[in-house]
Scaffold this active site. Structure first.
Site, PDB file in Angstrom:
ATOM      1  NE  ARG A  54      -3.976  -1.967   2.165  1.00  0.00           N
ATOM      2  CZ  ARG A  54      -5.017  -1.964   2.963  1.00  0.00           C
ATOM      3  NH1 ARG A  54      -5.137  -1.027   3.876  1.00  0.00           N
ATOM      4  NH2 ARG A  54      -5.946  -2.881   2.859  1.00  0.00           N
ATOM      5  CG  ASP A 165     -14.003   5.761   7.754  1.00  0.00           C
ATOM      6  OD1 ASP A 165     -14.617   4.688   7.848  1.00  0.00           O
ATOM      7  OD2 ASP A 165     -12.754   5.814   7.626  1.00  0.00           O
TER       8      ASP A 165
HETATM    9  C1  LIG Z   1     -13.569  -2.656   8.148  1.00  0.00           C
HETATM   10  S1  LIG Z   1     -14.279  -1.077   7.955  1.00  0.00           S
HETATM   11  C2  LIG Z   1     -15.865  -1.332   8.725  1.00  0.00           C
HETATM   12  C3  LIG Z   1     -16.962  -0.530   8.050  1.00  0.00           C
HETATM   13  C4  LIG Z   1     -18.359  -0.699   8.663  1.00  0.00           C
HETATM   14  N1  LIG Z   1     -18.391  -0.180  10.017  1.00  0.00           N
HETATM   15  C5  LIG Z   1     -18.797  -2.127   8.641  1.00  0.00           C
HETATM   16  O1  LIG Z   1     -18.856  -2.771   9.682  1.00  0.00           O
HETATM   17  O2  LIG Z   1     -19.118  -2.634   7.562  1.00  0.00           O
HETATM   18  C6  LIG Z   1     -13.384  -0.123   9.181  1.00  0.00           C
HETATM   19  C7  LIG Z   1     -13.450   1.378   8.951  1.00  0.00           C
HETATM   20  O3  LIG Z   1     -12.917   2.025  10.109  1.00  0.00           O
HETATM   21  C8  LIG Z   1     -12.186   3.149   9.701  1.00  0.00           C
HETATM   22  N2  LIG Z   1     -11.231   3.535  10.769  1.00  0.00           N
HETATM   23  C9  LIG Z   1     -10.056   2.943  11.106  1.00  0.00           C
HETATM   24  N3  LIG Z   1      -9.463   3.589  12.120  1.00  0.00           N
HETATM   25  C10 LIG Z   1     -10.289   4.606  12.459  1.00  0.00           C
HETATM   26  C11 LIG Z   1     -10.234   5.642  13.434  1.00  0.00           C
HETATM   27  N4  LIG Z   1      -9.201   5.757  14.284  1.00  0.00           N
HETATM   28  N5  LIG Z   1     -11.259   6.527  13.489  1.00  0.00           N
HETATM   29  C12 LIG Z   1     -12.321   6.435  12.632  1.00  0.00           C
HETATM   30  N6  LIG Z   1     -12.415   5.492  11.677  1.00  0.00           N
HETATM   31  C13 LIG Z   1     -11.419   4.578  11.590  1.00  0.00           C
HETATM   32  C14 LIG Z   1     -11.515   2.706   8.410  1.00  0.00           C
HETATM   33  O4  LIG Z   1     -11.137   3.801   7.614  1.00  0.00           O
HETATM   34  C15 LIG Z   1     -12.601   1.832   7.776  1.00  0.00           C
HETATM   35  O5  LIG Z   1     -13.373   2.542   6.847  1.00  0.00           O
END
Ligand SMILES: C[S@@+](CC[C@H](N)C(=O)[O-])C[C@H]1O[C@@H](n2cnc3c(N)ncnc32)[C@H](O)[C@@H]1O
Length: 321
Positions: A54, A165
Site C-alpha cells: 500500500r 470515518d
Molecule cells: C472494516 S471497515 C468497517 C466498516 C463498517 N463499520 C462495517 O462494519 O461494515 C473499518 C473502517 O474504520 C475506519 N477507521 C479505522 N481507524 C479509524 C479511526 N481511528 N477513526 C475512525 N475510523 C477509523 C476505516 O477507515 C474503515 O473505513
C-alpha cells in the site's frame, strides 16, 4: 458477500517508475508504531506485505525510492497535512457491505424503534452516529431500515444520521452514494427501487431523500474531542475496534457514553464483544449494548458543555460537509 478492500487491487498497474526498495523490519515497526499512536490500528507482524504494497503507491506518487525517506517525511508531518491524510487513507481497511450483520438492522427496527414509537405519541427526534462508515453502505442501511420501519408504522420522525470515518477517500465515495448493482444485492428489489435511482451501466445512486438524512464527516475515533453536538440515541461502531487494543476499545466506548442519551444503544461488530470491560453499558443483545450509567455516576461530559451534549441539536455532527 463481503467486498475485498478495493485499494488492494490494481496497484501493480501504476508501476511506471521503478519499484521502491524492500520495506525493512525496523522501518515496518516504526510505521506500525506511528499508525498505532495516531489511528489506533495495531498492525500485527503478518501485515508487513500489506503495508509495503500500500505504501509503495505513495512512494511512487512522491518520487521517493526508499521507505525510510517516506517514514521520515510522515513522522514529521502534522496530522492535518494532506500527505498524512493520504498515508492514513492508504493504511485503512474498508471492507463493508449493505445490511452487514443483518440481525443488527432487525434489532434496530423491531426491538428499538417499534417500542420507542409506541411510547412516543409525537414524531420522535432520532439521532444516530455511524462512527466507522467506510464507503457508506452501513449508514445508508441504517437510514433505509429506519425509514422503512417508520413508513410501515405510518409514523414520521426527525431523523438525522452522522456518518464518520478517518479515511477521506471512502467518505467521498460514501457522500456520492453510487454503487454497483451487485453491491445492492442484500437489499430487497423494493428497497433498491424505493431508495436508489438507476444511473446507467449497472450503477445506482442513493436518492436525494436518503442522502439528505446523512451528514458525512471526517472523524478520528482516537481524538480526545469529538465534534458531536447532540445527545445520541444510537451509535454504530462496527468492525473497527477489532484493530484497536483492549484499553483503546474501552476508552472509546466510555467516550461514546458521554455523547449518548441515558438509554442509548451501541452496536459493535460481531467479534468486538466488550464483556468484562469497565464500561457504563449493559449487554442487551448479540453485540448490542445499552447505555446504563446510574444517574449519580454520570459525570459531566469531558469536552463539551452539558447543553451541547444533552441537547437535541439539529445534527449530531454539526453542519453538513
Ligand atoms: C472494516 S471497515 C468497517 C466498516 C463498517 N463499520 C462495517 O462494519 O461494515 C473499518 C473502517 O474504520 C475506519 N477507521 C479505522 N481507524 C479509524 C479511526 N481511528 N477513526 C475512525 N475510523 C477509523 C476505516 O477507515 C474503515 O473505513
Amino acid at each position: 458477500m463481503s467486498r475485498p478492500d478495493a485499494r488492494d487491487h490494481g496497484r501493480a498497474s501504476q508501476a511506471q517508475s521503478p519499484a521502491p526498495a524492500e520495506l525493512s523490519r525496523a522501518d515496518y515497526d516504526r510505521f506500525a508504531q506511528l499508525i498505532h499512536s495516531r489511528v489506533g490500528i495495531k498492525l500485527g507482524d503478518n501485515r508487513m506485505p500489506m503495508l509495503q504494497a500500500r505504501l509503495a503507491r505513495r512512494l511512487r506518487a512522491l518520487g521517493l525510492t526508499t521507505f525510510r525517506e517516506y517514514l521520515k517525511r510522515v513522522e514529521a508531518l502534522p496530522v492535518g497535512d494532506p500527505e498524512f491524510t493520504a498515508f492514513i487513507n492508504a493504511v485503512t481497511t474498508n471492507k463493508t457491505e449493505f445490511l452487514r450483520e443483518e440481525h443488527h438492522f432487525r434489532y434496530l427496527a423491531d426491538q428499538w424503534l417499534t417500542p420507542l414509537l409506541a411510547a412516543s405519541p409525537r414524531a420522535p427526534t432520532l439521532r444516530v452516529w455511524c462512527s466507522a462508515s467506510s464507503t457508506g453502505e452501513e449508514p445508508y442501511s441504517i437510514a433505509i431500515t429506519l425509514m422503512d420501519a417508520l413508513e410501515h408504522a405510518g409514523r414520521s420522525a426527525d431523523l438525522r444520521i452522522l456518518a464518520s470515518d478517518i479515511d477521506t477517500d471512502v467518505l467521498s465515495r460514501a457522500r456520492e452514494g453510487v454503487y454497483d448493482e451487485e453491491r445492492l444485492q442484500p437489499l430487497s428489489p423494493l428497497q433498491r427501487h424505493r431508495w436508489f435511482a438507476k444511473q446507467g451501466a449497472g450503477l445506482w445512486r442513493a436518492s436525494d431523500e436518503l442522502r439528505a438524512l446523512i451528514t458525512f464527516k471526517r472523524l478520528n475515533l482516537m481524538d480526545e474531542r469529538w465534534p458531536i453536538k447532540s445527545a445520541l440515541d444510537v451509535v454504530f461502531c462496527r468492525n473497527v475496534m477489532i484493530y484497536f487494543d483492549r484499553d483503546t476499545q474501552a476508552r472509546i466506548v466510555r467516550h461514546f457514553a458521554h455523547h449518548m442519551k441515558p438509554d442509548g444503544v451501541l452496536f459493535l461488530g460481531h467479534s468486538e464483544t466488550m464483556m468484562g470491560a469497565d464500561i457504563p453499558f449493559r449487554h442487551i443483545g448479540r453485540t448490542v449494548y445499552q447505555h446504563a450509567e446510574p444517574p449519580e455516576g454520570r459525570g459531566e461530559p469531558r469536552h463539551e458543555t452539558p447543553s451541547q451534549v444533552r441537547g437535541n441539536g439539529p445534527l449530531p455532527g454539526g453542519d453538513r460537509q
